[in-house]
Motif scaffolding. Structure first.
Motif, PDB file in Angstrom:
ATOM      1  N   HIS A  45       0.848  -1.187   0.000  1.00  0.00           N
ATOM      2  CA  HIS A  45       0.000   0.000   0.000  1.00  0.00           C
ATOM      3  C   HIS A  45       0.883   1.235   0.000  1.00  0.00           C
ATOM      4  O   HIS A  45       1.832   1.345   0.775  1.00  0.00           O
ATOM      5  N   VAL A  46       0.588   2.181  -0.897  1.00  0.00           N
ATOM      6  CA  VAL A  46       1.313   3.448  -0.960  1.00  0.00           C
ATOM      7  C   VAL A  46       0.399   4.536  -0.418  1.00  0.00           C
ATOM      8  O   VAL A  46      -0.688   4.780  -0.957  1.00  0.00           O
ATOM      9  N   LEU A  47       0.829   5.165   0.674  1.00  0.00           N
ATOM     10  CA  LEU A  47       0.029   6.184   1.339  1.00  0.00           C
ATOM     11  C   LEU A  47       0.247   7.535   0.682  1.00  0.00           C
ATOM     12  O   LEU A  47       1.325   8.135   0.801  1.00  0.00           O
ATOM     13  N   ALA A  48      -0.755   8.009  -0.023  1.00  0.00           N
ATOM     14  CA  ALA A  48      -0.689   9.331  -0.650  1.00  0.00           C
ATOM     15  C   ALA A  48      -0.959  10.403   0.397  1.00  0.00           C
ATOM     16  O   ALA A  48      -1.407  10.115   1.511  1.00  0.00           O
ATOM     17  N   ARG A  49      -0.694  11.652   0.035  1.00  0.00           N
ATOM     18  CA  ARG A  49      -0.959  12.770   0.946  1.00  0.00           C
ATOM     19  C   ARG A  49      -2.306  13.427   0.646  1.00  0.00           C
ATOM     20  O   ARG A  49      -2.780  14.253   1.408  1.00  0.00           O
ATOM     21  N   HIS A  50      -2.909  13.056  -0.475  1.00  0.00           N
ATOM     22  CA  HIS A  50      -4.193  13.609  -0.905  1.00  0.00           C
ATOM     23  C   HIS A  50      -4.761  12.606  -1.897  1.00  0.00           C
ATOM     24  O   HIS A  50      -4.022  11.978  -2.650  1.00  0.00           O
ATOM     25  N   GLN A  52      -6.236  13.071  -4.591  1.00  0.00           N
ATOM     26  CA  GLN A  52      -5.869  13.406  -5.962  1.00  0.00           C
ATOM     27  C   GLN A  52      -4.515  12.784  -6.304  1.00  0.00           C
ATOM     28  O   GLN A  52      -4.317  12.228  -7.387  1.00  0.00           O
ATOM     29  N   GLY A  53      -3.581  12.861  -5.368  1.00  0.00           N
ATOM     30  CA  GLY A  53      -2.282  12.241  -5.571  1.00  0.00           C
ATOM     31  C   GLY A  53      -2.391  10.737  -5.718  1.00  0.00           C
ATOM     32  O   GLY A  53      -1.722  10.126  -6.558  1.00  0.00           O
ATOM     33  N   ALA A  54      -3.249  10.098  -4.910  1.00  0.00           N
ATOM     34  CA  ALA A  54      -3.436   8.649  -5.006  1.00  0.00           C
ATOM     35  C   ALA A  54      -3.941   8.256  -6.389  1.00  0.00           C
ATOM     36  O   ALA A  54      -3.498   7.268  -6.981  1.00  0.00           O
ATOM     37  N   GLY A  55      -4.871   9.046  -6.928  1.00  0.00           N
ATOM     38  CA  GLY A  55      -5.409   8.754  -8.248  1.00  0.00           C
ATOM     39  C   GLY A  55      -4.377   8.892  -9.347  1.00  0.00           C
ATOM     40  O   GLY A  55      -4.272   8.054 -10.240  1.00  0.00           O
ATOM     41  N   PHE A  56      -3.581   9.970  -9.280  1.00  0.00           N
ATOM     42  CA  PHE A  56      -2.535  10.149 -10.286  1.00  0.00           C
ATOM     43  C   PHE A  56      -1.459   9.072 -10.171  1.00  0.00           C
ATOM     44  O   PHE A  56      -0.887   8.640 -11.176  1.00  0.00           O
ATOM     45  N   MET A  57      -1.175   8.628  -8.943  1.00  0.00           N
ATOM     46  CA  MET A  57      -0.214   7.531  -8.772  1.00  0.00           C
ATOM     47  C   MET A  57      -0.744   6.246  -9.404  1.00  0.00           C
ATOM     48  O   MET A  57      -0.002   5.520 -10.071  1.00  0.00           O
ATOM     49  N   ALA A  58      -2.020   5.973  -9.179  1.00  0.00           N
ATOM     50  CA  ALA A  58      -2.619   4.785  -9.800  1.00  0.00           C
ATOM     51  C   ALA A  58      -2.585   4.886 -11.319  1.00  0.00           C
ATOM     52  O   ALA A  58      -2.321   3.905 -12.020  1.00  0.00           O
ATOM     53  N   ASP A  59      -2.820   6.086 -11.838  1.00  0.00           N
ATOM     54  CA  ASP A  59      -2.741   6.337 -13.276  1.00  0.00           C
ATOM     55  C   ASP A  59      -1.325   6.071 -13.785  1.00  0.00           C
ATOM     56  O   ASP A  59      -1.116   5.376 -14.788  1.00  0.00           O
ATOM     57  N   ILE A  82     -10.590  12.350  -5.743  1.00  0.00           N
ATOM     58  CA  ILE A  82      -9.980  11.496  -6.764  1.00  0.00           C
ATOM     59  C   ILE A  82     -10.693  11.609  -8.111  1.00  0.00           C
ATOM     60  O   ILE A  82     -10.251  11.014  -9.105  1.00  0.00           O
ATOM     61  N   MET A  83     -11.744  12.390  -8.171  1.00  0.00           N
ATOM     62  CA  MET A  83     -12.487  12.492  -9.426  1.00  0.00           C
ATOM     63  C   MET A  83     -11.692  13.163 -10.544  1.00  0.00           C
ATOM     64  O   MET A  83     -11.863  12.832 -11.718  1.00  0.00           O
ATOM     65  N   THR A  84     -10.796  14.098 -10.203  1.00  0.00           N
ATOM     66  CA  THR A  84      -9.963  14.699 -11.251  1.00  0.00           C
ATOM     67  C   THR A  84      -9.053  13.661 -11.893  1.00  0.00           C
ATOM     68  O   THR A  84      -9.003  13.562 -13.133  1.00  0.00           O
ATOM     69  N   PRO A  85      -8.319  12.853 -11.127  1.00  0.00           N
ATOM     70  CA  PRO A  85      -7.554  11.776 -11.763  1.00  0.00           C
ATOM     71  C   PRO A  85      -8.429  10.786 -12.537  1.00  0.00           C
ATOM     72  O   PRO A  85      -8.013  10.279 -13.587  1.00  0.00           O
ATOM     73  N   MET A  86      -9.627  10.510 -12.039  1.00  0.00           N
ATOM     74  CA  MET A  86     -10.520   9.622 -12.788  1.00  0.00           C
ATOM     75  C   MET A  86     -10.878  10.235 -14.137  1.00  0.00           C
ATOM     76  O   MET A  86     -10.916   9.547 -15.168  1.00  0.00           O
ATOM     77  N   ALA A 410       4.530  10.150 -11.714  1.00  0.00           N
ATOM     78  CA  ALA A 410       5.894   9.616 -11.773  1.00  0.00           C
ATOM     79  C   ALA A 410       6.180   8.723 -10.565  1.00  0.00           C
ATOM     80  O   ALA A 410       6.897   7.721 -10.685  1.00  0.00           O
ATOM     81  N   ILE A 411       5.614   9.071  -9.427  1.00  0.00           N
ATOM     82  CA  ILE A 411       5.772   8.212  -8.249  1.00  0.00           C
ATOM     83  C   ILE A 411       5.142   6.846  -8.519  1.00  0.00           C
ATOM     84  O   ILE A 411       5.736   5.803  -8.242  1.00  0.00           O
ATOM     85  N   GLY A 412       3.927   6.861  -9.075  1.00  0.00           N
ATOM     86  CA  GLY A 412       3.283   5.596  -9.417  1.00  0.00           C
ATOM     87  C   GLY A 412       4.092   4.799 -10.415  1.00  0.00           C
ATOM     88  O   GLY A 412       4.234   3.576 -10.312  1.00  0.00           O
TER      89      GLY A 412
END
Length: 528
Positions: A45-50, A52-59, A82-86, A410-412
């Motif tokens: 599990h990668v703990l995002a700080r927001h 939105q960050g979690a979604g972009f990491m998954a992307d 997370i809707m913006t990354p979606m 890039a982290i993802g």
């Protein structure tokens, strides 16, 4: 013997059984049941700080691996964040699975924590589908449906929400994954249609998009004697093909080139506004469209022949059919090279000083580097003039066009490609959107060079306002000392004063034990 667990735990075990190794997210009181089984299942599990960050990491993870990026978020604001990354993943055809909790009921009770009027419907506006699983069996079925559709259809994000009470309840074990054959379309039949038009074509032209994943595209174009364009998403696909016009479809005069073709085969591409920046392709000859998505085939590009098929299946069949074919091509490699040089000069005139930065940066980047860029003028320039060594290694938020994408994506990507080089390119304003995710890169010791281009303003917007004869307004914001900010997170930082120093900083960053923010301003393009 089957094992009963709370459904929240069963979901993680099922995902592991289906090949999911990494989940990005943030735990909260409403989705903590989903965290009960993560470690036991053997998932990182990668703990995002927001969110939105979690979604972009998954992307970013999905683009790097081709596997779905998975994110866990809470009810209400977590899902909204997370809707913006979606939306970005939907626009760019990225397989992302977002699983959230939801309130057990919202009609009879008001004022609950994280309450929304209709969370499921809100999510559906930015993804392929959004469904609520009210039983364990429904949750399992929806997960399998999502994973199957990532393979069988155009990959786009899905959202599954599960009521908190259902997540907490004991659930039977999911069924083992059935062995299935990889999804295929009828590539032979589609290839026969294309081949019939290639037989007598004297100036055939392929337009390859991001839906092309196979490395067979150069061989097909070579055997057909065809010139080629790629979309930005397909850059690097045509390495070594001398008749390649590059990723220059957005150049206005590319329409004049396309008008010279007697047959155009557009394969695995939407030919969208963000690909062309004009209403239509500009062709005069026969246009054949090949795509897995029927919506693409019914657009306004005036295609003469529309074929619903997977791009790679068609190219696989075409390789065999073209064996022994003698092309009658009128295309000339010297003319194409001259046209590309002309377009490069246009880019240089439009954004003076940026091409030397791109060229120097490219020379400092190792082979096989995966690059994630943001909405910034340095990236806009690079997308047109930076020739990639291979496909699928430059990712940009092309369609939705969101700021703040590059750093978490890039982290993802770096999580997905351990030991392989990953780099981010982002502008000063976009960095503000997701700068907090720098802490994740530090926490995970990821050696990511983050190229931060600071022109002190929203440069692209200022230029657009000036072209529209609007006095530039609200395009300048106060910036922090970005290097000190990075160091406060525990990252490394460098502010090179010359292109040579920049190259040295980039090379060092790839070998560091954590992320390095490399701060650049327009002064960097001044000769050493």
């Amino acid at each position: 013997m089957s094992q009963t667990r709370p459904l929240g735990a069963q979901i993680s075990h099922m995902l592991k059984d289906r090949g999911v190794d990494v989940i990005f997210g943030i735990p909260g009181v409403h989705n903590q049941e989903m965290y009960r089984g993560i470690e036991e299942a053997g998932i990182t599990h990668v703990l995002a700080r927001h969110e939105q960050g979690a979604g972009f990491m998954a992307d970013g993870y999905a683009r790097a691996t081709g596997k779905p990026g998975v994110a866990y978020v809470i009810t209400g604001p977590g899902l909204c964040n997370i809707m913006t990354p979606m939306g970005q993943a939907y626009s760019d055809s990225v397989p992302m699975l977002v699983i959230s909790s939801c309130l057990d009921e919202t009609a009879a009770t008001k004022g609950q924590l994280h309450q929304m009027k209709d969370q499921r419907a809100a999510a559906e506006t930015v993804c392929d589908w959004s469904e609520e699983a009210r039983t364990a069996e429904a949750a399992y079925a929806l997960i399998d449906r999502a994973l199957m559709e990532f393979e069988a259809k155009r990959p786009r994000p899905k959202h599954i929400q599960v009521p908190i009470g259902v997540l907490q309840a004991t659930a039977p074990e999911y069924a083992s994954e059935a062995e299935t054959e990889p999804y295929r379309t009828k590539g032979d039949a589609a290839a026969e249609v294309v081949m019939a038009h290639l037989q007598d074509a004297q100036s055939p032209l392929f337009v390859f998009g991001g839906g092309v994943q196979t490395g067979l595209a150069p061989a097909v174009a070579e055997a057909a004697g065809a010139a080629t364009f790629t979309t930005f998403a397909a850059r690097g696909l045509m390495v070594g093909h001398s008749l390649n016009f590059g990723a220059s479809l957005a150049r206005p005069s590319s329409a004049e080139v396309l008008a010279q073709a007697d047959v155009v085969i557009a394969i695995g591409t939407e030919l969208a506004e963000v690909d062309l920046w004009r209403k239509d392709l500009g062709h005069n000859g026969t246009l054949i469209r090949i795509d897995i998505d029927p919506v693409v085939l019914s657009d306004n590009q005036r295609a003469d022949i529309c074929i619903q098929a997977r791009a790679d299946d068609v190219l696989t069949s075409l390789v065999d059919m073209l064996e022994g074919h003698t092309p009658k091509t009128r295309w000339n490699a010297k003319d194409i090279a001259a046209q590309r040089a002309y377009w490069r000069a246009e880019v240089d005139a439009e954004r003076p000083g940026l091409i030397p930065v791109c060229d120097s940066l490219r020379d400092a980047v190792p082979t096989d580097t995966m690059i994630y860029s943001d909405m910034t003028q340095l990236a806009y320039t690079a997308k047109e003039v930076w020739d990639m060594d291979g496909p699928g290694h430059w990712h940009h938020p092309t369609g939705f066009g969101t700021l703040g994408y590059a750093t978490p994506a890039a982290i993802g990507g770096a999580v997905a490609r351990k030991g392989k080089p990953t780099m981010a390119i982002i502008g000063d304003y976009g960095f503000h959107y997701t700068m907090q995710e720098l802490g994740v890169a530090v926490e995970l010791s990821l050696p990511i060079p983050i190229i931060l281009w600071d022109n002190g303003k929203l440069g692209e917007i200022e230029d657009s306002m000036i072209r529209a004869q609007i006095a530039p307004n609200a395009v300048i914001a106060h910036n922090p000392d970005f290097c000190k900010l990075a160091e406060a997170f525990g990252a490394y930082a460098a502010a090179p004063k010359s292109l040579t120093e920049m190259q040295e900083a980039v090379r060092a960053a790839f070998n560091a034990d954590g992320p390095t923010l490399i701060y650049l301003t327009p002064d960097i393009s001044t000769p050493d």
